[in-house]
Design a protein around this motif. Structure first.
Motif, PDB file in Angstrom:
ATOM      1  N   HIS A 123       1.351  -1.483   0.235  1.00  0.00           N
ATOM      2  CA  HIS A 123      -0.183   0.226  -0.225  1.00  0.00           C
ATOM      3  C   HIS A 123       0.792   1.409  -0.854  1.00  0.00           C
ATOM      4  CE1 HIS A 123      -3.423  -2.687   0.949  1.00  0.00           C
ATOM      5  NE2 HIS A 123      -2.283  -3.444   2.183  1.00  0.00           N
ATOM      6  N   THR A 124       2.031   0.939   0.221  1.00  0.00           N
ATOM      7  CA  THR A 124       2.988   2.126   0.668  1.00  0.00           C
ATOM      8  C   THR A 124       3.461   2.966  -1.245  1.00  0.00           C
ATOM      9  OG1 THR A 124       4.327   0.980   1.781  1.00  0.00           O
ATOM     10  CG2 THR A 124       5.333   2.911   0.194  1.00  0.00           C
ATOM     11  N   PRO A 125       3.091   4.144  -1.475  1.00  0.00           N
ATOM     12  CA  PRO A 125       3.315   4.949  -2.312  1.00  0.00           C
ATOM     13  C   PRO A 125       4.555   4.877  -2.623  1.00  0.00           C
ATOM     14  CG  PRO A 125       2.277   6.234  -1.545  1.00  0.00           C
ATOM     15  CD  PRO A 125       2.528   5.086  -0.464  1.00  0.00           C
ATOM     16  N   LEU A 126       4.944   3.818  -4.511  1.00  0.00           N
ATOM     17  CA  LEU A 126       5.891   3.544  -5.095  1.00  0.00           C
ATOM     18  C   LEU A 126       6.599   3.981  -6.320  1.00  0.00           C
ATOM     19  CD1 LEU A 126       8.231   1.319  -4.238  1.00  0.00           C
ATOM     20  CD2 LEU A 126       7.045  -0.158  -5.008  1.00  0.00           C
ATOM     21  N   LEU A 127       8.165   4.930  -6.163  1.00  0.00           N
ATOM     22  CA  LEU A 127       8.043   5.188  -7.188  1.00  0.00           C
ATOM     23  C   LEU A 127       9.117   4.926  -7.903  1.00  0.00           C
ATOM     24  CD1 LEU A 127       9.036   7.630  -9.262  1.00  0.00           C
ATOM     25  CD2 LEU A 127      10.591   8.244  -8.012  1.00  0.00           C
ATOM     26  N   LEU A 169       6.196   5.507 -12.587  1.00  0.00           N
ATOM     27  CA  LEU A 169       7.390   5.286 -13.240  1.00  0.00           C
ATOM     28  C   LEU A 169       7.757   6.186 -13.794  1.00  0.00           C
ATOM     29  CD1 LEU A 169       8.623   2.093 -14.640  1.00  0.00           C
ATOM     30  CD2 LEU A 169       6.931   2.038 -16.361  1.00  0.00           C
ATOM     31  N   VAL A 170       9.190   5.629 -14.005  1.00  0.00           N
ATOM     32  CA  VAL A 170      10.588   6.667 -14.459  1.00  0.00           C
ATOM     33  C   VAL A 170      11.131   5.860 -15.533  1.00  0.00           C
ATOM     34  CG1 VAL A 170      12.079   8.187 -15.040  1.00  0.00           C
ATOM     35  CG2 VAL A 170      10.042   8.119 -13.433  1.00  0.00           C
ATOM     36  N   ILE A 171      11.575   5.516 -17.135  1.00  0.00           N
ATOM     37  CA  ILE A 171      12.565   4.810 -17.819  1.00  0.00           C
ATOM     38  C   ILE A 171      13.900   5.912 -18.346  1.00  0.00           C
ATOM     39  CG2 ILE A 171      12.178   2.973 -19.663  1.00  0.00           C
ATOM     40  CD1 ILE A 171      10.700   1.773 -17.423  1.00  0.00           C
ATOM     41  N   TYR A 172      14.579   5.987 -18.098  1.00  0.00           N
ATOM     42  CA  TYR A 172      15.597   7.223 -18.972  1.00  0.00           C
ATOM     43  C   TYR A 172      16.134   5.955 -20.444  1.00  0.00           C
ATOM     44  CZ  TYR A 172      15.078   9.274 -14.678  1.00  0.00           C
ATOM     45  OH  TYR A 172      14.843  10.368 -13.576  1.00  0.00           O
TER      46      TYR A 172
END
Length: 657
Positions: free
Chosen positions: A588-592, A623-626
């Motif tokens: 339930h933890t906000p997850l980046l 979600l961040v994709i580099y």
């Protein structure tokens, strides 16, 4: 500031602040030196060659160059060579020639220079296909052993993952897997005078060292892929004729191979090692007519070692949170401790260099002290070449304070760590638990400039806990191996107990706790929230989120086989039991989640699948994709963006911004 130039979102404001901080940290001094490594003493003991990292302007990529330093006069010459990157200097036995690895658009080659130490000129450059990774002089200084990676060779995740491309590589060409004809690392013998060269074996070579005038010691495997490194064995290659001899087949991993000049004795580190490039283990010595034996290093988990003569070794390593430099007499087993302290050396693990009859050379650093090359005397450390300038001064001023911590885990095992607190902020602090990669890595009292993520958090007012849970290096083989078959088990308790300890001491605010990390630390940042609701936010960088998919898509599937219990397709195994993706209802933890598109070790799909699954269940996630990044991010602008997104995520959930 005009309205058009003002930040329009919270993230843009955060990004501007992080960029300003990291820009100031990267402001160069007069010499533009940002780091010092790969120290190679001249046989005379008066000079040293080393690799210096230069940054001419903030937010631009760094460039490595070779510097020659006069230890008596503190005189410095940076060699001006036509290569984009230069590394791994080594002097010939008589000191008349220097070899280094130079990289350009055409690949990486061995470059030989000759002349007065401060007036060296290029006399030969190897023209072999592929990428020279190391170049080592023979004991008589006439030939070079080259470790050459062919195009397609895989890069260790420690150094960013991905593959090495050829000079004529075209972007459209596919990566074919498996491709047994590509990516091998070979040992070559090269004569810089005649320019003649030849391959010594078809074996894949992961490390090389001369062993007398006519043989090489090598860590070898039959297969070329990164996966094969985990089973590499110690091999002797005869440079006069084809063939090889296997000297040691380990249960775990080998690294840091070395030999006496005569070749009569050899040494290597043996132990559970999670990544190529993170050497730490038990010091093993063997030789002609001798069975290999473990040396007692008095609690020092050895990370680097060199022969001084035919019977003594110069070693360094970790004893808990302290770095130790010592000599070991192989015959008697006597260990003489030359120096020990909380300061440390080396980018990933402690490193040392030295010659018989001379004081050791190290590049020392600590939390507030930038790297400094110097001589380690019994009376203390004599600095010779320091990283200094506005950038290092700003970093030191904003680094906060560091202190050692211990706490008991759930089973009573004592765990160690380092706590960094911001200057001026009242307790209790908002706290971020940062988990290291590995798991067989370890936090030390390192220069904070090496860790822009922690630096950005501390500058923002967060306290950061660096824990060394079971599985970490620095406390011997048994402690490191305690994570094997239980990754994501008691090591979770080690981490949670550390945070609760800081809460009980009134240092950390129980309502403002976050967790982050990369690689193994990225896995933990996704997995710990499935085990506890202690954390208000999490940031997982280059994580593993499903071990079955990881096994099927990673280039290091052997990693999970060595750290998890059970078989990948067994639904009762830890491949399911320890996967965050299989425990969605508990998260339930906000997850980046962030990842690099070129990461072969923890492919970006690992972050993507958990992000999509959590989003469908209403958990706040991003979600961040580099692009063009691998395992972790390295381009300065990518680093700024990732640090800013991490800080903004924690600001949102730990501060309510």
């Amino acid at each position: 500031m005009s309205l058009a130039s003002r930040p329009t979102t919270t993230f843009e404001a955060t990004e501007a602040g992080v960029r300003d901080h990291l820009t100031r940290c990267q402001t160069p001094g007069p010499r533009a030196i940002e780091d010092i490594a790969q120290v190679a003493p001249h046989p005379s003991g008066r000079l040293v060659a080393c690799t210096v990292t230069l940054r001419q302007r903030p937010m631009t990529p760094v460039q490595r160059r070779i510097a020659v330093v006069d230890l008596s006069a503190d005189d410095l010459t940076v060699l001006d060579l036509p290569h984009d990157d230069c590394a791994w200097p080594e002097w010939s036995a008589d000191g008349s020639r220097l070899v280094l690895v130079g990289t350009s658009d055409e690949g990486a080659a061995a470059v030989v220079l000759q002349g007065e130490p401060h007036e060296l000129t290029v006399t030969a450059t190897s023209g072999l296909p592929g990428f020279v990774e190391r170049a080592l002089w023979s004991p008589d200084g006439t030939r070079l052993a080259l470790q050459v990676a062919m195009p397609g060779a895989e890069i260790s995740d420690v150094h960013g993952s991905g593959t090495l491309g050829g000079a004529d590589h075209e972007a459209w060409r596919p990566r074919v897997a498996p491709d047994p004809g590509a990516g091998r690392r070979l040992a070559f013998l090269w004569d810089p005078d005649s320019r003649e060269s030849r391959a010594l074996s078809e074996l894949t070579v992961w490390e090389l060292a001369w062993s007398g005038p006519d043989a090489l010691l090598a860590l070898t495997s039959e297969e070329p892929d990164e996966n094969a490194w985990y089973g590499a064995r110690l091999t002797r290659l005869d440079v006069r004729r084809p063939g090889h001899e296997t000297l040691l087949v380990p249960e775990h991993q080998l690294s840091a191979v070395a030999s006496t000049r005569s070749g009569a004795r050899w040494s290597v580190l043996r132990g559970l090692q999670s990544d190529r490039g993170l050497p730490a283990g038990t010091l093993v010595v063997g030789g002609e007519g001798e069975l290999p034996k473990d040396l007692d290093t008095r609690g020092v988990h050895v990370t680097d070692q060199h022969w001084l003569d035919e019977r003594s070794l110069l070693v360094t390593g970790l004893r808990g949170l302290h770095t130790v430099v010592a000599t070991v007499d192989v015959g008697s087993g006597a260990l003489e401790e030359l120096w020990a302290g909380q300061q440390t050396s080396g980018e990933y693990f402690p490193q040392v260099a030295g010659l018989a009859g001379h004081d050791p050379l190290v590049v020392l650093e600590s939390h507030r002290e930038a790297p400094c090359l110097g001589v380690l005397r019994r009376t203390g450390f004599r600095p010779v070449l320091a990283v200094e300038g506005p950038g290092s001064l700003h970093q030191a001023r904003s680094a906060g304070s560091i202190s050692s911590m211990t706490w008991p885990s759930s089973d009573g095992l004592e765990i160690e760590g380092l706590l960094i607190e911001p200057d001026g902020g009242p307790r209790p602090h908002p706290l971020v638990l940062q988990v290291h990669g590995g798991p067989t890595h370890a936090y030390r009292d390192t220069w904070l400039g090496r860790d822009p993520h922690t630096s950005s958090l501390v500058a923002r007012g967060y306290a950061v806990l660096w824990p060394n849970p079971r599985g970490s290096s620095g406390r011997g083989a048994a402690f490191a191996e305690a994570v094997r078959g239980d990754m994501g088990g008691l090591d979770v308790d080690d981490l949670v107990a550390g945070v609760r300890h800081l809460v009980d001491l009134g240092i950390a605010d129980p309502a403002r706790l976050g967790i982050t990390g990369i690689s193994y630390g990225g896995f933990m940042s996704a997995w710990v929230p499935a085990r506890t609701g202690l954390f208000a936010a999490a940031v997982a960088r280059s994580p593993c989120t499903d071990w079955l998919l990881q096994h099927l898509t990673s280039n290091i599937a052997e990693f999970d086989r060595r750290f998890l219990d059970g078989e990948p397709f067994d639904p009762e195994s830890q491949y399911v039991e320890r996967s965050p993706l299989r425990h969605l209802d508990s998260i339930h933890t906000p997850l980046l989640l962030t990842a690099g598109s070129n990461d072969l070790a923890t492919p970006p799909s690992q972050a993507q699948v958990l992000h999509t699954a959590l989003r469908e269940r209403g958990v706040d996630t991003q979600l961040v994709i580099y692009p063009d990044e691998g395992h972790g991010v390295r381009h300065p602008l990518s680093v700024v963006d990732q640090c800013a997104r991490m800080v903004a995520w924690f600001d949102r959930y730990l501060r309510g911004d």
